[in-house]
Structure formats: C-alpha cells, structure tokens
Scaffold this motif. Sequence first.
Motif, PDB file in Angstrom:
ATOM      1  N   HIS A   4       0.896  -1.314   0.029  1.00  0.00           N
ATOM      2  CA  HIS A   4       0.057   0.051  -0.086  1.00  0.00           C
ATOM      3  C   HIS A   4       0.857   1.105   0.102  1.00  0.00           C
ATOM      4  O   HIS A   4       1.570   1.374   0.851  1.00  0.00           O
ATOM      5  CB  HIS A   4      -0.748  -0.010   1.180  1.00  0.00           C
ATOM      6  N   TYR A   5       0.865   2.076  -1.143  1.00  0.00           N
ATOM      7  CA  TYR A   5       1.655   3.109  -1.151  1.00  0.00           C
ATOM      8  C   TYR A   5       0.599   4.566  -0.916  1.00  0.00           C
ATOM      9  O   TYR A   5      -0.109   4.873  -1.464  1.00  0.00           O
ATOM     10  CB  TYR A   5       2.224   3.443  -2.416  1.00  0.00           C
ATOM     11  N   ILE A   6       0.946   5.007   0.402  1.00  0.00           N
ATOM     12  CA  ILE A   6      -0.163   6.122   0.805  1.00  0.00           C
ATOM     13  C   ILE A   6       0.078   7.373   0.643  1.00  0.00           C
ATOM     14  O   ILE A   6      -0.620   8.362   1.011  1.00  0.00           O
ATOM     15  CB  ILE A   6      -0.547   5.855   2.056  1.00  0.00           C
ATOM     16  N   SER A   7       1.217   7.813  -0.063  1.00  0.00           N
ATOM     17  CA  SER A   7       1.303   9.090  -0.410  1.00  0.00           C
ATOM     18  C   SER A   7       1.122   9.367  -1.898  1.00  0.00           C
ATOM     19  O   SER A   7       1.706  10.718  -2.263  1.00  0.00           O
ATOM     20  CB  SER A   7       2.978   9.483  -0.106  1.00  0.00           C
ATOM     21  N   ALA A 164       4.645  -1.168   8.781  1.00  0.00           N
ATOM     22  CA  ALA A 164       4.653   0.294   8.430  1.00  0.00           C
ATOM     23  C   ALA A 164       5.882   0.912   8.367  1.00  0.00           C
ATOM     24  O   ALA A 164       6.513   0.841   9.292  1.00  0.00           O
ATOM     25  CB  ALA A 164       3.985   0.828   9.618  1.00  0.00           C
ATOM     26  N   VAL A 165       6.261   1.363   7.145  1.00  0.00           N
ATOM     27  CA  VAL A 165       7.645   2.303   7.219  1.00  0.00           C
ATOM     28  C   VAL A 165       7.359   3.434   6.489  1.00  0.00           C
ATOM     29  O   VAL A 165       6.410   3.773   5.515  1.00  0.00           O
ATOM     30  CB  VAL A 165       8.620   1.276   6.162  1.00  0.00           C
ATOM     31  N   TRP A 187       2.893  -1.117   4.283  1.00  0.00           N
ATOM     32  CA  TRP A 187       2.338   0.369   4.073  1.00  0.00           C
ATOM     33  C   TRP A 187       3.501   1.225   3.996  1.00  0.00           C
ATOM     34  O   TRP A 187       4.418   1.163   5.040  1.00  0.00           O
ATOM     35  CB  TRP A 187       1.409   0.426   5.430  1.00  0.00           C
ATOM     36  N   VAL A 188       3.807   1.947   3.000  1.00  0.00           N
ATOM     37  CA  VAL A 188       4.917   2.589   2.627  1.00  0.00           C
ATOM     38  C   VAL A 188       4.398   4.037   2.162  1.00  0.00           C
ATOM     39  O   VAL A 188       3.465   4.140   1.416  1.00  0.00           O
ATOM     40  CB  VAL A 188       5.580   2.223   1.311  1.00  0.00           C
ATOM     41  N   ALA A 189       4.867   4.977   3.243  1.00  0.00           N
ATOM     42  CA  ALA A 189       4.497   6.302   3.084  1.00  0.00           C
ATOM     43  C   ALA A 189       5.185   7.008   2.011  1.00  0.00           C
ATOM     44  O   ALA A 189       4.613   7.877   1.184  1.00  0.00           O
ATOM     45  CB  ALA A 189       4.764   7.224   4.339  1.00  0.00           C
ATOM     46  N   ALA A 190       6.524   6.680   1.575  1.00  0.00           N
ATOM     47  CA  ALA A 190       7.200   7.248   0.386  1.00  0.00           C
ATOM     48  C   ALA A 190       8.334   6.217  -0.130  1.00  0.00           C
ATOM     49  O   ALA A 190       8.760   5.594   0.746  1.00  0.00           O
ATOM     50  CB  ALA A 190       7.955   8.575   0.802  1.00  0.00           C
ATOM     51  N   LEU A 191       8.294   6.135  -1.366  1.00  0.00           N
ATOM     52  CA  LEU A 191       9.127   4.983  -2.218  1.00  0.00           C
ATOM     53  C   LEU A 191      10.221   6.051  -2.696  1.00  0.00           C
ATOM     54  O   LEU A 191      10.036   6.844  -3.553  1.00  0.00           O
ATOM     55  CB  LEU A 191       8.298   4.400  -3.295  1.00  0.00           C
ATOM     56  N   ASP A 192      11.475   5.833  -2.208  1.00  0.00           N
ATOM     57  CA  ASP A 192      12.716   6.302  -2.862  1.00  0.00           C
ATOM     58  C   ASP A 192      13.129   5.453  -3.878  1.00  0.00           C
ATOM     59  O   ASP A 192      12.867   4.602  -4.550  1.00  0.00           O
ATOM     60  CB  ASP A 192      13.665   6.635  -1.815  1.00  0.00           C
TER      61      ASP A 192
END
Length: 217
Positions: A4-7, A164-165, A187-192
């Motif tokens: 889940h990419y949430i940003s 959660a990361v 759960w990923v807030a931001a993928l770099d």
Amino acid sequence: MHIHYISEQNSILNHFLAQIRDVTIQKDSMRFRKNMERIGEIMAYELSKNLEYKKIDVQTPLGIKQTTTIADHLVLCSILRAGLALHTGFINIFDNAENGFISAYRHHYNKDDKFEILVEYQAAPSFEDKNLILIDPMLATGQSIVAVLQKLHLDQKPKTIHIAVVIAAPEGIAFLEKNLPNNCHLWVAALDDKLNEKNYIIPGLGDAGDLAYGNKL
C-alpha cells in the motif's frame, strides 16, 4: 505480500514527509520526532481501513446509535530505537493496542560496508491470532524486518502482519516480497530511488534514530 503506497495522492502526509527530509528542519530533533509522530497517526488511519469491524450500539444522552468498532486485536511492535516516535503516532490512534519492542541493528563485523543484522532484545506480548503491526521508519535492504519477524515467529502465528515504514527503497521491498508470507501487508509512506553502495536509502533522510534521539557511539 500486499503493498500500500499511501503518499501517491497529495495530502498533509507529503507536507510532513518533506519536513523530515529537510536538512535545515532536521536540526530540531523535537520537531523531527513530532513529524514522525504525525506521520504515524496518518499511516495508522490509512491502515485502519483494512481492519475488521463489528457493529455496536452506543447509548447517547438522547437515544441509541448503531455504529462500528474495531474487531481485530492489535499488537504494535516497534524496532528500537528509530521506531519509537513513529510508534507514538500509531498508539495515539490504536490506543487499545498491546505494545512490544525489539532491537535490530547492523553489525559491521569486518569494519567495512558488509554487515549482519543482530536482534538482541525483545519485549512483546503474545500475538497468537492477533494483528501484528511492525513499525520501522526506514526500509533499506529489508534484512532487519525479516530478521525481526523470524525472531518473533518462533512459536506464535499472528492472524495478519502489517509492516509500516515511512521511507522505502525498491531493493528492500523486493527482499520482503521474496522472504515474507502472503498474509503480510506493507504500508509505505514514500518510495525512494535506490540504495547506495553503503545500503543507505537515496535520497532518504539520513539516520532516523540519530535525528530523533542524538548520535550514538
């Protein structure tokens, strides 16, 4: 593994993500911790949409209202020490959850860029048939998360696993997909972009634990 990419959709989350990366704002460790806490609250809210709920009746001063409440039993488990501020955000939302803590760190056995993950401390309740939420700000190689889950899984089987990361590298996500069971949610807030030669996330934000709590030996 369900990711889940949430940003991806613009929200206040991206505002806080920008601040924890900013080298000028990072100088204020209290603000860094508070922003991590805020991100944890937002991530917990998004994760809550994936939980199971049950109907309840609530007595108000003027009548009875039927609504829903979380049916799942939750255990929040943070990887020390970087996960503590993020953990605070999650427990602000899931205030009835049980809590656990576990250590994991990179041990550079040859004093070069090669390392192994050492897991030396664990204080956690039973999570048999419960929803385990594992909290760690940075997903770099993925080795720490896998090592921690292997340690926690010795004699217990959670109902589901949520990881959660805040910031993740593609290499770490690929490692988790290869080594974790299908009932895991990431759960990923931001993928770099990538990892560098030292396995640090680029562009990342630096060492989350140091930024929150000061430099270590």
